[in-house]
Design a protein around this motif. Structure first.
Motif, short mmCIF file in Angstrom:
data_model
loop_
_atom_site.label_atom_id
_atom_site.label_comp_id
_atom_site.label_asym_id
_atom_site.label_seq_id
_atom_site.Cartn_x
_atom_site.Cartn_y
_atom_site.Cartn_z
N UNK A 113 52.63 87.76 9.78
CA UNK A 113 54.03 87.73 9.35
C UNK A 113 54.38 86.36 8.75
N UNK A 114 53.89 85.31 9.38
CA UNK A 114 54.16 83.95 8.91
C UNK A 114 53.58 83.71 7.52
N UNK A 115 52.38 84.27 7.26
CA UNK A 115 51.68 84.03 6.00
C UNK A 115 51.99 85.10 4.95
N UNK A 116 52.84 86.05 5.27
CA UNK A 116 53.18 87.10 4.32
C UNK A 116 52.06 88.09 4.07
N UNK A 117 51.17 88.25 5.05
CA UNK A 117 50.06 89.20 4.94
C UNK A 117 50.53 90.58 5.38
N UNK A 118 49.78 91.60 4.97
CA UNK A 118 50.15 92.98 5.27
C UNK A 118 49.76 93.33 6.71
N UNK A 119 50.73 93.28 7.61
CA UNK A 119 50.46 93.51 9.02
C UNK A 119 50.00 94.94 9.30
N UNK A 120 50.24 95.85 8.34
CA UNK A 120 49.81 97.23 8.51
C UNK A 120 48.29 97.37 8.51
N UNK A 121 47.60 96.35 7.99
CA UNK A 121 46.14 96.39 8.02
C UNK A 121 45.59 96.27 9.44
N UNK A 122 46.35 95.65 10.34
CA UNK A 122 45.89 95.42 11.70
C UNK A 122 45.97 96.70 12.52
N UNK B 190 41.83 80.36 -3.38
CA UNK B 190 41.21 80.06 -2.10
C UNK B 190 41.02 81.23 -1.15
N UNK B 191 41.87 82.26 -1.25
CA UNK B 191 41.76 83.36 -0.29
C UNK B 191 41.04 84.58 -0.84
N UNK B 192 40.52 84.48 -2.06
CA UNK B 192 39.96 85.68 -2.69
C UNK B 192 38.46 85.60 -2.94
N UNK B 193 37.81 84.54 -2.45
CA UNK B 193 36.38 84.37 -2.70
C UNK B 193 35.57 85.52 -2.09
N UNK B 194 35.85 85.85 -0.84
CA UNK B 194 35.08 86.91 -0.16
C UNK B 194 35.32 88.26 -0.83
N UNK B 195 36.56 88.52 -1.21
CA UNK B 195 36.88 89.77 -1.89
C UNK B 195 36.10 89.92 -3.18
N UNK B 196 35.98 88.82 -3.92
CA UNK B 196 35.22 88.86 -5.17
C UNK B 196 33.72 89.04 -4.91
N UNK B 197 33.22 88.42 -3.86
CA UNK B 197 31.81 88.58 -3.53
C UNK B 197 31.48 90.02 -3.12
N UNK B 198 32.43 90.68 -2.49
CA UNK B 198 32.21 92.06 -2.05
C UNK B 198 32.26 93.06 -3.21
N UNK C 253 33.50 78.06 6.02
CA UNK C 253 34.84 77.56 5.69
C UNK C 253 34.77 76.52 4.57
N UNK C 254 33.79 75.63 4.65
CA UNK C 254 33.64 74.57 3.65
C UNK C 254 33.26 75.18 2.30
N UNK C 255 32.33 76.14 2.31
CA UNK C 255 31.88 76.76 1.07
C UNK C 255 33.01 77.54 0.40
N UNK D 107 41.19 80.84 10.47
CA UNK D 107 40.57 79.80 9.67
C UNK D 107 40.66 80.20 8.20
N UNK D 108 40.09 79.38 7.34
CA UNK D 108 40.03 79.73 5.93
C UNK D 108 39.18 80.98 5.72
N UNK D 109 38.09 81.10 6.50
CA UNK D 109 37.28 82.31 6.43
C UNK D 109 38.11 83.52 6.86
N UNK D 110 38.88 83.38 7.93
CA UNK D 110 39.72 84.48 8.40
C UNK D 110 40.72 84.89 7.32
#
Length: 248
Positions: free
Chosen positions: A163-172, A101-109, A92-94, A128-131
């Motif tokens: 829903x609160x964060x405006x994320x695509x719930x269809x992914x779940x 802030x939410x695209x670091x993992x996507x870029x690493x992949x 989370x810290x890294x 969390x931020x990782x989530x």
């Protein structure tokens, strides 16, 4: 490359077992697969005998080490691993030091798409931020749910967060895990699924001693279980649904 995350806000629901078995089945079906263990417990890494590389993780986020150097072989063809250890509790810290802030993992992949067709993420049980990074990076988030009200509540909390964060719930895409049809409540919730399970995958993973033996064998089920074993067949059904949804 498609990215499949195994995530649940609640622990103890069979998440790592599903990640390990799905990664193995993908590789066995000629899908070049990377399993990234993001959970500090490192259980998926342990199943695949992966040795963590703590110093490299830190240097990857500092930009001084290519992310590909985190990858280690597994005992199985077409399947490689990025192992975790307790140092992953600092993820989370890294990640917070990377913008946006939410695209670091996507870029690493992204660089792994040259070598792999599927990335499987075994995720810690948290919001969390990782989530947030996982939710952004994944094409599908498979959510194992034990047929109990507490486990369903955890699913509903994640759905509400999307829903609160405006994320695509269809992914779940939830699915029942550790199900025991001898129990009235389990049987009732499987046969009459609540609204939270409206987009559930059809496979039902049973509560079975053969799954628990993964720890004894340190291996995915298909490496030791009889081909007609009900739990193994359930994981195979789950893989067919996931692979069809991801168009692998």
């Amino acid at each position: 490359m498609k990215t499949l995350a195994l995530h649940n806000l609640k622990g103890g629901v069979g998440k790592t077992a599903a990640a390990v078995n799905l990664a193995y089945l993908a590789a066995a079906n000629d899908v070049p697969t990377l399993l990234w263990d993001l959970d500090p417990q490192g259980a998926a890494s342990w199943y695949f005998h992966g040795e963590p590389q703590e110093q490299k993780l830190k240097s990857v986020f500092q930009g001084s080490t290519p992310v590909g150097r985190l990858v280690v072989p597994s005992p199985y063809e077409n399947l490689k691993l990025i192992p975790a250890d307790l140092s992953y509790r600092y993820l989370d810290i890294l990640l917070k030091k990377v913008e946006p802030p939410r695209e670091a993992l996507k870029r690493l992949l992204k660089p792994f798409s040259e070598q792999f067709a599927l990335a499987v993420l075994d995720c810690p049980p948290s919001l969390s931020h990782l989530a947030d990074n996982i939710f952004e990076a994944a094409d599908m988030i498979a959510v194992p749910v034990v047929p109990t009200f507490l486990s369903l509540r955890a699913l509903e909390q994640v759905q509400a967060y999307f829903k609160q964060e405006g994320l695509d719930v269809r992914k779940l895409r939830p699915f029942y895990s550790m199900a025991d049809r001898r129990r009235g409540l389990h049987r009732e919730l499987i046969e009459q699924p609540p609204l939270a399970m409206a987009r559930a995958l059809k496979a039902v993973i049973p509560y079975a001693s053969m799954v628990e033996r993964m720890g004894e064998r340190r291996a995915p089920m298909a490496a030791y279980a009889p081909s007609e074993d009900p739990a193994l067949l359930a994981y195979a059904e789950l893989w067919l649904e996931v692979s069809a949804a991801l168009r692998l």
